[in-house]
Design a protein around this motif. Structure first.
Motif, PDB file in Angstrom:
ATOM      1  N   CYS A 227      -0.763  -8.438   3.062  1.00 10.68           N
ATOM      2  CA  CYS A 227      -2.071  -8.232   3.670  1.00 10.68           C
ATOM      3  C   CYS A 227      -2.932  -7.419   2.708  1.00 10.68           C
ATOM      4  CB  CYS A 227      -1.912  -7.514   5.014  1.00 10.68           C
ATOM      5  SG  CYS A 227      -3.316  -7.698   6.134  1.00 10.68           S
ATOM      6  N   GLY A 228      -4.219  -7.290   3.034  1.00 10.36           N
ATOM      7  CA  GLY A 228      -5.127  -6.523   2.213  1.00 10.36           C
ATOM      8  C   GLY A 228      -5.992  -7.405   1.342  1.00 10.36           C
ATOM      9  N   GLU A 229      -6.937  -6.798   0.628  1.00  5.31           N
ATOM     10  CA  GLU A 229      -7.880  -7.555  -0.188  1.00  5.31           C
ATOM     11  C   GLU A 229      -7.158  -8.335  -1.274  1.00  5.31           C
ATOM     12  OE1 GLU A 229     -12.113  -7.007  -2.585  1.00  5.31           O
ATOM     13  OE2 GLU A 229     -10.987  -5.232  -1.972  1.00  5.31           O
ATOM     14  N   GLY A 230      -7.375  -9.638  -1.297  1.00  2.00           N
ATOM     15  CA  GLY A 230      -6.736 -10.497  -2.280  1.00  2.00           C
ATOM     16  C   GLY A 230      -5.419 -11.074  -1.819  1.00  2.00           C
ATOM     17  N   VAL A 231      -4.958 -10.727  -0.615  1.00  5.32           N
ATOM     18  CA  VAL A 231      -3.657 -11.196  -0.133  1.00  5.32           C
ATOM     19  C   VAL A 231      -3.886 -12.035   1.126  1.00  5.32           C
ATOM     20  CG1 VAL A 231      -1.283 -10.546   0.443  1.00  5.32           C
ATOM     21  CG2 VAL A 231      -2.652  -9.055  -1.017  1.00  5.32           C
TER      22      VAL A 231
ATOM     23  N   VAL B 110       6.162   5.089   5.196  1.00  7.42           N
ATOM     24  CA  VAL B 110       4.780   5.504   5.430  1.00  7.42           C
ATOM     25  C   VAL B 110       3.795   4.594   4.685  1.00  7.42           C
ATOM     26  CG1 VAL B 110       3.075   7.337   4.999  1.00  7.42           C
ATOM     27  CG2 VAL B 110       5.277   7.897   6.055  1.00  7.42           C
ATOM     28  N   PRO B 111       4.031   4.248   3.402  1.00  6.70           N
ATOM     29  CA  PRO B 111       3.065   3.379   2.717  1.00  6.70           C
ATOM     30  C   PRO B 111       2.818   2.059   3.439  1.00  6.70           C
ATOM     31  CG  PRO B 111       4.538   4.375   1.113  1.00  6.70           C
ATOM     32  CD  PRO B 111       5.082   4.725   2.465  1.00  6.70           C
ATOM     33  N   GLN B 112       3.824   1.553   4.133  1.00  5.48           N
ATOM     34  CA  GLN B 112       3.673   0.264   4.805  1.00  5.48           C
ATOM     35  C   GLN B 112       2.990   0.380   6.163  1.00  5.48           C
ATOM     36  OE1 GLN B 112       7.601  -1.540   2.563  1.00  5.48           O
ATOM     37  NE2 GLN B 112       7.423  -1.900   4.749  1.00  5.48           N
ATOM     38  N   GLN B 113       2.639   1.589   6.589  1.00  5.01           N
ATOM     39  CA  GLN B 113       1.944   1.717   7.865  1.00  5.01           C
ATOM     40  C   GLN B 113       0.541   2.308   7.712  1.00  5.01           C
ATOM     41  OE1 GLN B 113       4.994   4.143   9.828  1.00  5.01           O
ATOM     42  NE2 GLN B 113       3.671   5.938   9.815  1.00  5.01           N
ATOM     43  N   ILE B 114       0.028   2.395   6.453  1.00  2.07           N
ATOM     44  CA  ILE B 114      -1.294   3.013   6.281  1.00  2.07           C
ATOM     45  C   ILE B 114      -2.357   2.043   5.767  1.00  2.07           C
ATOM     46  CG2 ILE B 114      -0.372   5.326   5.990  1.00  2.07           C
ATOM     47  CD1 ILE B 114      -0.754   5.097   3.014  1.00  2.07           C
ATOM     48  N   GLY B 115      -1.988   0.831   5.346  1.00  2.00           N
ATOM     49  CA  GLY B 115      -2.983  -0.167   5.011  1.00  2.00           C
ATOM     50  C   GLY B 115      -3.523  -0.081   3.594  1.00  2.00           C
TER      51      GLY B 115
ATOM     52  N   VAL C 213      15.498  -1.243  18.488  1.00  3.66           N
ATOM     53  CA  VAL C 213      14.066  -1.255  18.196  1.00  3.66           C
ATOM     54  C   VAL C 213      13.899  -1.911  16.835  1.00  3.66           C
ATOM     55  CG1 VAL C 213      11.985   0.114  17.845  1.00  3.66           C
ATOM     56  CG2 VAL C 213      13.677   0.827  19.555  1.00  3.66           C
ATOM     57  N   LEU C 214      13.314  -3.086  16.839  1.00  7.42           N
ATOM     58  CA  LEU C 214      13.203  -3.901  15.632  1.00  7.42           C
ATOM     59  C   LEU C 214      11.775  -3.792  15.105  1.00  7.42           C
ATOM     60  CD1 LEU C 214      14.896  -5.856  13.931  1.00  7.42           C
ATOM     61  CD2 LEU C 214      14.182  -7.703  15.454  1.00  7.42           C
ATOM     62  N   VAL C 215      11.615  -3.150  13.945  1.00  9.95           N
ATOM     63  CA  VAL C 215      10.284  -2.853  13.417  1.00  9.95           C
ATOM     64  C   VAL C 215       9.967  -3.836  12.292  1.00  9.95           C
ATOM     65  CG1 VAL C 215       8.735  -1.032  12.639  1.00  9.95           C
ATOM     66  CG2 VAL C 215      10.784  -0.439  13.938  1.00  9.95           C
ATOM     67  N   LEU C 216       9.103  -4.798  12.618  1.00 12.19           N
ATOM     68  CA  LEU C 216       8.776  -5.888  11.714  1.00 12.19           C
ATOM     69  C   LEU C 216       7.290  -5.825  11.353  1.00 12.19           C
ATOM     70  CD1 LEU C 216      10.655  -8.686  13.720  1.00 12.19           C
ATOM     71  CD2 LEU C 216      11.557  -7.288  11.838  1.00 12.19           C
ATOM     72  N   GLY C 217       6.773  -6.885  10.715  1.00 11.10           N
ATOM     73  CA  GLY C 217       5.340  -6.951  10.448  1.00 11.10           C
ATOM     74  C   GLY C 217       5.004  -7.213   9.003  1.00 11.10           C
ATOM     75  N   GLY C 218       3.992  -6.494   8.508  1.00 10.97           N
ATOM     76  CA  GLY C 218       3.486  -6.734   7.166  1.00 10.97           C
ATOM     77  C   GLY C 218       3.246  -5.447   6.415  1.00 10.97           C
ATOM     78  N   SER C 219       2.670  -5.585   5.220  1.00 14.22           N
ATOM     79  CA  SER C 219       2.381  -4.413   4.400  1.00 14.22           C
ATOM     80  C   SER C 219       1.216  -4.711   3.472  1.00 14.22           C
ATOM     81  CB  SER C 219       3.603  -4.020   3.571  1.00 14.22           C
ATOM     82  OG  SER C 219       3.257  -3.023   2.623  1.00 14.22           O
ATOM     83  N   SER C 220       0.341  -3.711   3.317  1.00 12.57           N
ATOM     84  CA  SER C 220      -0.736  -3.776   2.326  1.00 12.57           C
ATOM     85  C   SER C 220      -0.511  -2.767   1.206  1.00 12.57           C
ATOM     86  CB  SER C 220      -2.089  -3.513   2.997  1.00 12.57           C
ATOM     87  OG  SER C 220      -2.389  -4.505   3.947  1.00 12.57           O
ATOM     88  N   ALA C 221       0.690  -2.202   1.146  1.00 10.69           N
ATOM     89  CA  ALA C 221       0.979  -1.180   0.134  1.00 10.69           C
ATOM     90  C   ALA C 221       0.907  -1.791  -1.265  1.00 10.69           C
ATOM     91  CB  ALA C 221       2.356  -0.579   0.380  1.00 10.69           C
TER      92      ALA C 221
END
Length: 759
Positions: free
Chosen positions: A513-517, A417-422, A480-488
């Motif tokens: 991702c996210g501020e500073g990343v 969940v933390p990796q899908q909320i930004g 189902v391959l769930v990839l991507g990024g994280s702003s956690a």
């Protein structure tokens, strides 16, 4: 003793402000334009679970015999260090906010209420605050009406907890997806961002919340996609691209704007009189507040010479309210030294007071029995469903039908969940949310087997989990391959003084991702790409789900996937939304609010660049992998050529209708987003852009259904930025284009004749 005029609710606001201002000392005035204290320093939780106001807070109030604004009383995240162990939950929020307000009102000479300012980037950033999908997901919905409803619900939740002003990112555009704050943008297009910005303001105003729009102006155009870096914007690019959302937000009634960190024409925005005074106040007649970004005014000391002069510089340019800096608290010295006239301070104080009167704080300073409003959680999930975007599929694998009995769910973003909320989110209570794995398991139901393997870490190249992932996929009907990024953000993340994460190369926390990343390379990390290759090599159909906050570059290898879905950080319940789309319970209706590049080397790839006919690179195409506006469904739609009610108009009377017929041609029911673009062929004050979005309509089509979609083309549709930088309809030859995306359009010519001269 007679009641002061400023206490009379029947008196005009301007008269009340004038009366109150005339009673204030210099120190009291300085206090009203300051927002120096971090809100979480205003209270402490006692061992028995109660809350008490701190001596730090009392000292701050005493310093100016008042307090203009208090930022982040309820903010919770790794930067503030606030958790459920010591922070303010929903059950206590109203009481703590009222305690703060009561102290300021009752323990100061004039009893001026304090503005409670909170971060509401995608829901209130507080313990128990409901999280919405990030702005990039909102933009992918292409549904401003739904977002307006969600914004109203989030505002009602904020007001019920004692907040008055919401800080919301809305004005930045994703012109360079390397920028870590891409997730905070509605997309790359000014028209799309403007529609969502006005929806945001309307929704929050309907619940008596003032909106401060971030960031003014041009922050999405920093050099190299680096946060808070310089911009190299010309004044025309600023007006054509970066001001449309701000203009729409001001027109809709925004309470304020936040001056961005970046500079424009050599001056930081918080000290830029062209932006804050000439444009915002004089041209646009904006009478709201300008807030500085966090610690931004302290940076001005390098230009001005010292903090006192820095504060004077910002005040003179048009900044009204500080944020955490040491410059504005010394404005009294600036006035006494003759660096800025007291009249300039009075003007800023008047704008802050006006906002307080408009919000009704003098008559109703306390929360009382406000209802939290409609179900924000349900709206969060609806937004998530509307935002899931199908980028490609083989027309056989999706949706997952009853013949699919064994499903392998693999990937580092499948079960978090933390990796899908930004970014800009508070800690969530245990058990909150639905991951993609949870959603698939629930949707699969009894009789189907769902297996799981993490496969790899989010960053790095460690292949140790790959063998288990391959074994999990082997023999499955689909992977189902769930990839991507994280702003956690983790508890041990280091932060700048303004809350931006400090991330170095190597990035052990896994933030991408996210501020500073900010990233130099937009490809998926090495281990994720290798995991895709290994799972695809098994021969099992692979459906890729990208949970991310920026568009990662998608190379040719992803064309081997049976399906690719994008879920821009879809919020806590986004896993259920993704599963609904995978299984066909909901038709995919998201459309890209930003172009998806093939590589970072080809940037920029935004669709609305200047139309110079550039032929591209030798070693790879210059076009995007997936264009702005792109999105598929499980049904197909055919488009007829657009038709106009007349082929020529005058600049003085440009009204015309543009009609296009859309027809469902196969597969299941769809929600289609019909897009209208304008392309200038000749004429105009500057070199034209390739095309510009100027309208969109969503229509639901069942199999075989045929609909006429009518666009009312007005002066606003056809307006462009003239030589004087004002919007006007310019004569020339145009194409009005319609289609399902920016790269699949058909056009019809329209002549705009010069308005007849008046005799």
């Amino acid at each position: 003793m007679s009641t002061p005029l400023y206490r009379d609710p029947a008196a005009p606001v301007a008269d009340r402000v004038r009366d109150l201002l005339g009673r204030m000392t210099l120190a009291e005035k300085v206090g009203q334009v300051n927002q120096r204290l971090y809100g979480w320093h205003a209270y402490a939780r006692t061992p028995d679970g109660a809350f008490e106001l701190t001596e730090t807070f009392r000292t701050e109030v005493a310093a100016y015999d008042g307090m203009g604004a208090l930022y982040g009383l309820q903010r919770a995240d790794p930067w503030s260090g606030v958790t459920f162990a010591d922070g303010i939950t929903a059950a206590d929020a109203a009481a703590v906010a009222d305690a703060v307000q009561r102290y300021v009102v009752e323990e100061t000479r004039l009893g001026i209420p304090v503005l409670m300012v909170e971060e509401v980037p995608h829901g209130h950033q507080a313990l128990d605050g409901t999280v919405l999908p990030v702005n990039l997901a909102v933009g992918a919905s292409w549904d401003p009406e739904l977002y307006e409803e969600a914004a109203a619900a989030a505002a009602a939740e904020l007001r019920a907890r004692g907040g008055h002003v919401a800080l919301v990112s809305a004005l930045d555009l994703v012109r360079d997806p390397r920028w870590g704050r891409a997730e905070e943008c509605f997309g790359e297009d000014p028209y799309l961002a403007a529609r969502f910005t006005e929806a945001l303001v309307r929704g929050m105003r309907s619940r008596d919340v003032g909106v401060v729009l971030k960031h003014f102006a041009g922050q999405g155009a920093t050099v190299g996609g680096r946060n808070s870096a310089a911009t190299e914007l010309g004044v025309r690019e600023l007006h054509e691209i970066h001001l449309a959302a701000a203009r729409a937000g001001v027109r809709a009634g925004a309470a304020g704007v936040m001056a961005a960190y970046n500079e424009f024409d050599g001056l930081p925005c918080a000290a830029n009189p062209y932006l804050l005074t000439e444009l915002l106040r004089e041209r646009w007649e904006f009478d709201g507040i300008v807030m500085a970004d966090g610690c931004a005014l302290d940076r001005l000391a390098r230009l001005a010479g010292d903090p006192v002069a820095a504060g004077a510089m910002a005040l003179s340019a048009g900044t009204d309210l500080s944020l955490w800096d040491g410059a504005f608290p010394r404005l009294g010295e600036a006035v006494e030294r003759g660096l800025v006239p007291e009249a300039a301070l009075d003007a800023a104080v008047a704008r802050v007071l006006t906002l307080k009167f408009r919000l009704g704080l003098f008559e109703n300073p306390y929360v009382g029995d406000r209802e939290p409003g409609s179900d924000v959680r349900e709206l969060s999930e609806r937004l998530a469903r509307a935002s899931v975007t199908l980028l490609g599929h083989d027309t056989r694998t999706l949706p997952l039908g009853p013949r699919v009995r064994r499903i392998a769910v693999i990937g580092p973003n499948a079960d978090s969940v933390p990796q899908q909320i930004g970014d800009y989110t508070a800690p969530q209570r245990p058990g909150t949310g639905v991951t993609v794995l949870d959603g698939i398991r629930a949707a699969a139901g009894a009789g189907r087997e769902v297996t799981y393997a993490r496969g790899c870490e989010l960053v790095g190249g460690d292949p140790s989990g790959q063998a288990h992932a391959v074994a999990t996929a082997t023999g499955a009907d689909v992977a189902v391959l769930v990839l991507g990024g994280s702003s956690a953000r983790e508890a041990d993340t280091r932060f700048e003084a303004n809350g931006a994460a400090v991330v170095t190369s190597g990035n052990p926390a896994g933030m991408t991702c996210g501020e500073g990343v900010d990233l130099a390379e937009l490809s998926l990390p090495e281990a994720q790409s290798a995991l895709f290759d290994a799972v695809a090599a098994t021969g099992v159909p692979v459906v890729v789900v990208l949970v991310q906050g920026r568009p990662h570059a998608l190379p040719e290898r992803f064309e081997r996937a049976a399906g690719v879905l994008c879920a821009w950080y879809p919020g806590p319940w986004g896993g259920r939304a993704v599963a609904d789309v995978l299984f066909g319970a909901v038709a995919p209706s998201g459309r890209l609010p930003v172009s998806v590049p093939r590589s970072a080397a080809q940037l920029p790839v935004f669709y609305n660049g200047k139309d110079h006919g550039y032929r591209g690179y030798v070693d790879q195409p210059a076009t995007a992998r997936h264009a702005f506006g792109h999105g598929l469904s499980y049904g197909t739609v055919g488009y007829g050529a657009p038709c106009l009610s007349r082929s020529a108009v005058s600049a003085a009377d440009p009204a015309v209708t543009c009609t296009v017929v859309v027809e469902h041609t196969g597969g299941s029911a769809v929600r289609e987003t019909v897009q209208l673009y304008v392309r200038r062929q000749s004429g105009g004050a500057s070199w034209p852009r390739v095309r510009e979005l100027r309208g969109f309509v969503q229509v639901d089509l069942v199999p075989g259904e045929r609909r006429e979609v009518v666009f009312e083309v007005t002066a606003e549709t056809l307006a462009s930025v003239g030589r004087d930088l004002e919007l006007r309809v310019e004569p020339g030859e145009l194409l009005l284009e319609t289609g399902p995306s920016s790269d699949r359009v058909q056009g019809v010519p329209l002549t705009v004749a010069r308005a007849a001269a008046r005799g």
